[in-house]
Design a protein around this motif. Structure first.
Motif, PDB file in Angstrom:
ATOM      1  N   ILE A  49      -0.767   0.588 -10.601  1.00 31.37           N
ATOM      2  CA  ILE A  49      -1.437   0.783  -9.312  1.00 31.37           C
ATOM      3  C   ILE A  49      -2.703  -0.063  -9.231  1.00 31.37           C
ATOM      4  CG2 ILE A  49      -2.620   2.455  -7.843  1.00 31.37           C
ATOM      5  CD1 ILE A  49      -0.755   4.599  -9.035  1.00 31.37           C
ATOM      6  N   GLN A 106      -7.485   4.410  -2.634  1.00 27.63           N
ATOM      7  CA  GLN A 106      -6.485   4.568  -3.695  1.00 27.63           C
ATOM      8  C   GLN A 106      -7.094   4.257  -5.057  1.00 27.63           C
ATOM      9  OE1 GLN A 106      -3.232   2.031  -2.560  1.00 27.63           O
ATOM     10  NE2 GLN A 106      -2.311   3.552  -1.203  1.00 27.63           N
ATOM     11  N   ARG A 152       0.828  -1.199   0.000  1.00 25.95           N
ATOM     12  CA  ARG A 152       0.000   0.000   0.000  1.00 25.95           C
ATOM     13  C   ARG A 152       0.869   1.259   0.000  1.00 25.95           C
ATOM     14  NH1 ARG A 152      -0.599   4.030   2.856  1.00 25.95           N
ATOM     15  NH2 ARG A 152       1.035   3.190   4.186  1.00 25.95           N
ATOM     16  N   GLN A 165       2.085   1.767  -3.463  1.00 27.78           N
ATOM     17  CA  GLN A 165       0.979   2.269  -4.280  1.00 27.78           C
ATOM     18  C   GLN A 165       0.690   3.742  -3.972  1.00 27.78           C
ATOM     19  OE1 GLN A 165      -0.891  -2.195  -3.954  1.00 27.78           O
ATOM     20  NE2 GLN A 165      -2.034  -0.509  -3.077  1.00 27.78           N
ATOM     21  N   SER A 180      -1.853  -3.688  -8.840  1.00 27.47           N
ATOM     22  CA  SER A 180      -1.313  -3.959  -7.511  1.00 27.47           C
ATOM     23  C   SER A 180      -2.404  -3.882  -6.442  1.00 27.47           C
ATOM     24  CB  SER A 180      -0.192  -2.958  -7.194  1.00 27.47           C
ATOM     25  OG  SER A 180       0.410  -3.249  -5.950  1.00 27.47           O
ATOM     26  N   ILE A 181      -3.315  -2.921  -6.566  1.00 30.65           N
ATOM     27  CA  ILE A 181      -4.423  -2.811  -5.606  1.00 30.65           C
ATOM     28  C   ILE A 181      -5.266  -4.078  -5.621  1.00 30.65           C
ATOM     29  CG2 ILE A 181      -6.618  -1.634  -5.177  1.00 30.65           C
ATOM     30  CD1 ILE A 181      -5.236   0.974  -5.985  1.00 30.65           C
TER      31      ILE A 181
END
Length: 889
Positions: free
Chosen positions: A190, A247, A167, A170, A193-194
């Motif tokens: 991002i 995010q 996190r 990110q 990855s999230i």
């Protein structure tokens, strides 16, 4: 955007003597002191039973005031993450020498601190224009750290820390993307990855639900897992999930469906968490702060402000506040200030900043102060906001500077919704925030350019362009985009400059200078790379690609802005480029497309119509004798492309004149039949009315030529010469001298025009056709004007030089056919011509028809009739369109 929903401690700024103390601590930390070793093993389990219970910090019962934790985190905040990593590695190596400590909280604590330090170290010198290697390395380091604690009681806590670190990655990447939204690849990383982190977090949640407190006293160095610690872990997982969803929402434009969907998912997740998490959890306010953030993301500032005010009041009334309460209140204040700002309530936003302890109390508060200053200030006061931004960078570091850039790029109007009264002062127009932001960017760009920091200047210009374009300030956005291109050019990066000039033009096509900018893009790539001496295929491919790009941009410039001066220049450059390569078919396609995309000819000016007609005359003259060339695929295709060109003209021509235009165009087709005007002029009264009205009238001595159109001048003169020559070959003897003189005058003009444009890049084949035509016109005119055999000798010499040229044989025969004393020689040349081509082909039939005509002219009608009957009997198709020639002299 908040920083992880204010879940973490504000960054502390150490200067002066504090930095010296920090260096001393570093030197002490790397010494294998028994004191530090024993301190490193301290944990909740090793504390005296009479000591107060330690405060928890998200998932682990670590001492938030413990010197080692504070020390490592301070190193990271000071930009000394590599020193922090070395310190953690040193402590872990000492603890690893004692196997019984592997399960200890001390080992877990240092492992988690090392993970944080690893990530921070990779981010310290990351280049967000080439970020992937660093992020990949960071994730690999996390995976390696986790290996040492797999199977231990604290594994779930370390796995949580791993996802927390992702996190963290990110979060930094998101700041880089929002500061320069053109970095779409970062956003894609991002989002991927999230998704992966959310999956891991949900799996970890299921694991946490099965955790049980340790029964009885802990054994040896094994940790004592309490119910409170498990509750902390579950709560931290909920906070982490909320942060990840936040995010995700930030990756999408404000008010977009994607952002609203992510924010709604975040709000729903938090509401479920508030129901699941025990009301006794000490960090419950963090979830409630997260809930207010979700409301803001959903565009509900009024609701968020009420919710935050309620939470603030609860914390104020608390008789025994949590030690973390001041930090929570700072988070509440910064969010409430944002909510007020987004409702255009400037004074209320300022009050919240003061309540939170002032802008210097935390980086989140500083960002709100900056955003509020930008929102309220006019462009003329941009320097004040720039000073605040500079202070943020100096006090809190580059990450927070990126966050400030993101505010400038987003640059919202802060117009209230229907539920909030609009308190925007009348002297603050809706786009004042944007204009103030743009002025700040301009100042920064000037400073960076003066310092020759090209890359930083370009990045600021990209941010400024985005801020302007988001508010439909296209003139401003175009200016910034053009300056990006100019900066690349000034730095010698020609290819990038060309691409940026083109992007600026097509992105803002209504800008007054857009056509010129597009033309500049083509100009910058006009000369392809030089071919390598060894014929390197990569160099050749690069040259071909560059030339293709050059052509495409010229075509686009001419098509997008057809009435502009740059479009005419682009057309001229493209014509030169295609003619230089003898690429006639693409040239015809370009002209055809131009006709199809132009406004109706009836609405065009005479100059515009003349421009098209001159191209038609050039193509017709260039390809007229193609039937005399050896058969080839290219020859057939050229005829097809020419036909499409003429069809497009007919379709755009006025209906009243369409019939005569069609007949005239048919006469220009590349066939053996040439129908020339009766007086031999290229611009005669026999031209269709619509065309004659667009072209200047000629005189016997000279032909008025179009201005600023070199190809138009060449085409007009070449067509005039060809028309004169065809008329001269069939004219009665009484008019030949006059026509021959007119041919000579036009030929002189053509020669002068070609000499006046010595660099006109006709390709080898194109120039060869023009040169042989000139040689023929000169010999033909000389034969009639000088009244001697010099012209005939010139033709014989040309035939000798070009023994395989059917063209010279045919034109020599045509010339001799026009002289009574040379007609017998003409018959011999026609027979030579027929013997050298396939029987039944166009050249063969034409040679036979001309032979019949010449035989009749010298009185051999019987022989002519016999040849005619034989040809027509053998090849019935030859009756059309040659039949008249078989029956006339």
């Amino acid at each position: 955007m908040t920083d992880s929903l204010a879940f973490h401690k504000p960054t502390e700024k150490f200067t002066g003597w504090r930095s010296l103390v920090l260096v001393a601590l570093v030197l002490v930390a790397i010494v294998p002191s028994q004191v530090l070793v024993s301190h490193g093993q301290s944990s909740a389990a090793s504390q005296s039973s009479t000591a107060p219970p330690p405060r928890t910090t998200y998932g682990m019962p670590l001492l938030s005031d413990a010197p080692d934790t504070a020390f490592v985190e301070t190193l990271i905040r000071q930009g000394l993450a590599k020193v922090a990593t070395a310190t953690c590695n040193h402590r872990l190596s000492i603890l690893s020498n004692e196997p019984q400590t592997k399960n200890s909280d001390a080992f877990t604590q240092w492992t988690m601190l090392a993970m944080h330090a690893d990530i921070a170290a990779e981010l310290e010198d990351i280049d967000w224009n080439a970020y992937e290697p660093k992020l990949l390395t960071a994730i690999e380091l996390l995976d390696a750290r986790v290996q040492s604690v797999l199977g231990t009681p604290r594994e779930p806590w370390v796995l949580w820390k791993k996802e927390w670190c992702r996190r963290y990655l990110q979060q930094r990447a998101l700041a880089a993307f929002l500061a320069v939204p053109g970095r779409e690849s970062i956003r894609d990383w991002i989002l991927t990855s999230i998704r992966q982190t959310l999956d891991a977090t949900e799996s970890l949640e299921r694991v946490s639900q099965k955790l049980q407190p340790t029964k009885g006293p802990a054994k040896g160095s094994s940790p004592n897992i309490t119910a409170s610690q498990i509750l902390d872990l579950r709560g931290d997982l909920e906070l982490l999930k909320a942060d990840l969803l936040y995010q995700r929402s930030q990756c999408y434009p404000p008010k977009s469906d994607d952002r609203l969907a992510a924010a709604a998912e975040m709000l729903s997740s938090i509401d479920r968490a508030l129901q699941r998490i025990s009301g006794t959890w000490s960090h419950l306010p963090l979830l409630r702060i997260a809930r207010a953030t979700a409301q803001l993301q959903m565009g509900q500032p009024a609701e968020a402000q009420k919710y935050l005010q309620s939470l603030w009041s609860e914390l104020e009334r608390d008789d025994s506040p949590d030690p973390e309460s001041p930090q929570w209140k700072q988070g509440i204040a910064s969010l409430a200030a944002r909510a007020a700002r987004e409702s255009s309530q400037w004074e209320l936003a300022q009050d919240w900043i003061v309540q939170g302890g002032g802008w210097f109390a935390s980086p989140e508060m500083a960002l709100e102060h900056f955003a509020l200053t930008v929102a309220k200030n006019e462009p003329s006061n941009a320097a004040a906001a720039l000073d605040i931004k500079r202070d943020i960078a100096q006090r809190f570091g580059p990450y927070w500077e990126q966050r400030a850039d993101a505010i400038l790029v987003a640059s919202p109007n802060h117009i209230s919704d229907n539920n909030t009264p609009n308190t925007t002062p009348p002297n603050h127009p809706s786009n004042s925030t944007t204009m103030a932001s743009l002025e700040i960017f301009r100042i920064q760009v000037r400073q960076l350019l003066a310092a020759k920091k090209w890359r930083e200047a370009i990045e600021k210009l990209q941010q400024a362009e985005l801020a302007a374009s988001q508010k439909s300030l296209d003139a401003e956005a175009f200016a910034f985009a053009s300056q990006i291109a100019a900066t690349f050019a000034a730095n010698g990066e020609t290819s990038q400059a060309a691409d940026e000039f083109y992007r600026a033009a097509v992105s803002y096509p209504d800008a007054s200078k857009a056509p010129a900018t597009a033309l500049m893009s083509a100009w910058l790539i006009r000369n392809p790379p030089q071919k390598s001496t060894d014929g390197n295929s990569e160099d050749l491919d690069a040259a071909a690609l560059q030339r293709a790009t050059y052509r495409e941009r010229l075509i686009d410039t001419a098509r997008r802005w057809p009435t502009s001066e740059p479009a005419l220049q682009a057309s001229d450059w493209l014509e030169r480029e295609l003619l230089n390569g003898d690429d006639w078919n693409h040239l015809l396609d370009f002209w055809t497309d131009h006709v199809k995309t132009s406004i109706n000819f009836e609405k065009q000016s005479p100059e515009q119509i003349a421009h098209t007609i001159h191209r038609l005359l050039f193509a017709s003259t260039l390809l007229h004798d193609d039937w005399l060339e050896p058969p080839s695929k290219d020859r057939d295709q050229s005829e097809q492309h020419f036909t499409r060109f003429t069809q497009a003209i007919v379709q755009q021509a006025p209906a009243f004149d369409r019939s005569s235009i069609t007949s005239w165009l048919d006469a220009l087709a590349p066939t053996p039949v040439w129908q020339s005007p009766s007086n031999g002029s290229a611009i005669s009264t026999q031209l269709p009315t619509w065309i004659a009205r667009s072209l200047p009238h000629t005189s016997p001595s000279s032909l008025p030529l179009p201005e600023k159109d070199p190809l138009g001048r060449v085409s007009s003169l070449w067509y005039a010469c060809e028309s004169n020559s065809q008329t001269l070959l069939i004219a009665p003897e009484s008019t030949r001298l006059t026509i021959a003189k007119e041919l000579g005058n036009h030929l002189e003009q053509l020669t002068e025009e070609l000499a006046r444009e010595p660099q006109y890049p006709f390709g080898r084949q194109t120039r060869a056709r023009i040169d042989r035509s000139i040689a023929f016109y000169d010999a033909l005119a000389q034969s009639h004007v000088a009244n001697d055999a010099s012209g005939i000798r010139t033709l014989e010499s040309k035939r000798d030089e070009n023994k395989k040229s059917l063209w010279w044989i045919y034109h020599s025969a045509r010339t001799m056919q026009s002289f009574a004393e040379h007609r017998q020689n003409a018959i011999g040349l026609y027979r030579q011509m027929a013997s050298g081509v396939p029987a039944g082909s166009q050249p063969w039939i034409e040679a036979r028809a001309r032979t019949v005509q010449t035989l009749r002219a010298i009185g051999k009608d019987t022989e002519a009739d016999q040849l005619r009957d034989l040809v027509l009997a053998t090849y019935p198709a030859a009756g059309t369109p040659w039949r008249d020639r078989f029956n006339t002299k």
